[in-house]
Design a protein around this motif. Sequence first.
Motif, PDB file in Angstrom:
ATOM      1  N   ILE A   3       0.839  -1.194   0.000  1.00 33.95           N
ATOM      2  CA  ILE A   3       0.000   0.000   0.000  1.00 33.95           C
ATOM      3  C   ILE A   3       0.879   1.251   0.000  1.00 33.95           C
ATOM      4  O   ILE A   3       0.608   2.234  -0.702  1.00 33.95           O
ATOM      5  N   PHE A   4       1.934   1.224   0.793  1.00 34.45           N
ATOM      6  CA  PHE A   4       2.867   2.359   0.823  1.00 34.45           C
ATOM      7  C   PHE A   4       3.425   2.611  -0.567  1.00 34.45           C
ATOM      8  O   PHE A   4       3.420   3.754  -1.057  1.00 34.45           O
ATOM      9  N   LYS A   5       3.902   1.574  -1.206  1.00 34.44           N
ATOM     10  CA  LYS A   5       4.535   1.727  -2.520  1.00 34.44           C
ATOM     11  C   LYS A   5       3.524   2.138  -3.585  1.00 34.44           C
ATOM     12  O   LYS A   5       3.757   3.089  -4.340  1.00 34.44           O
ATOM     13  N   ASP A   6       2.395   1.421  -3.649  1.00 35.53           N
ATOM     14  CA  ASP A   6       1.446   1.624  -4.747  1.00 35.53           C
ATOM     15  C   ASP A   6       0.593   2.881  -4.575  1.00 35.53           C
ATOM     16  O   ASP A   6       0.245   3.523  -5.570  1.00 35.53           O
ATOM     17  N   TYR A   7       0.244   3.230  -3.336  1.00 40.84           N
ATOM     18  CA  TYR A   7      -0.626   4.396  -3.136  1.00 40.84           C
ATOM     19  C   TYR A   7       0.157   5.617  -2.683  1.00 40.84           C
ATOM     20  O   TYR A   7       0.060   6.674  -3.298  1.00 40.84           O
ATOM     21  N   ILE A   8       0.947   5.482  -1.612  1.00 41.83           N
ATOM     22  CA  ILE A   8       1.700   6.641  -1.124  1.00 41.83           C
ATOM     23  C   ILE A   8       2.784   7.017  -2.134  1.00 41.83           C
ATOM     24  O   ILE A   8       2.903   8.180  -2.539  1.00 41.83           O
ATOM     25  N   GLY A   9       3.574   6.046  -2.557  1.00 45.61           N
ATOM     26  CA  GLY A   9       4.681   6.337  -3.470  1.00 45.61           C
ATOM     27  C   GLY A   9       4.246   6.714  -4.871  1.00 45.61           C
ATOM     28  O   GLY A   9       4.662   7.745  -5.413  1.00 45.61           O
ATOM     29  N   GLU A  10       3.364   5.888  -5.447  1.00 47.59           N
ATOM     30  CA  GLU A  10       3.007   6.081  -6.853  1.00 47.59           C
ATOM     31  C   GLU A  10       1.881   7.081  -7.061  1.00 47.59           C
ATOM     32  O   GLU A  10       1.689   7.572  -8.177  1.00 47.59           O
TER      33      GLU A  10
END
Length: 237
Positions: A85-92
């Motif tokens: 979730i961090f990578k796909d939503y926060i990061g991307e």
Amino acid sequence: MMRNGRSARSRNPFATVGIFLQAEAHEPIKKKGEALEERVASPIEDLSKEHGVLERLLLIYDKVINDAASGMGFNARAITGATRIFKDYIGEHHDRCEERYIFPKFREANYIVELIDILQYQHDVAKRLTGEILERTSPGSPMDESGVKRVTGLCCSLVYMYRPHMSREQTVVFPTFYDIATEGYIKDIKEKMEAEEKKLLGETGFRGLVGRVSEIEKEVGTHDLQQYIPQEMHARR
């Protein structure tokens, strides 16, 4: 006990995970609320709301790290779910929106540019940290003592960096953005950011994302807010 591997649901952090509002009777209220929010919320409000998701992810990291340090086992599955979730939503999405629509206005105005550069570099560091976390918690990856130590160290680094990162954005970047942006620009980026979020999250939207975070919280034990009340205060309720 060390837990690794992922279910089909955990591979997709934006899959439907139950009903956000349990009672069927609340569905019209939910739809009304979502429509009103879409009309009146500013892009800065949306970014601030996303920080709430981020803080809940950081609390999950805290809990898993503390459990591992206390000899209670390492929940690799929860770390994988939170990090996806961090990578796909926060990061991307979240960080990318800041880089596309928020940070450039400060550079154009030559205002707090040094801070903006640091914040953007921290985005890059977070991508490297989350990438390695996911690689090390993927199925088949060795999760011996040294592996757990490395992953918890990466998670500690992410938490340590992103809490002050959020605080600077909330108290410096977001409030002063209104000083340098026009009303027309704000309206334009609002529409773009909402379209990008809908493309990423699909029909379940932001509330479905929060539901996914809630499932991980239940797994690790950060879902009950009462546990954060100091023990000596419980008797006074």
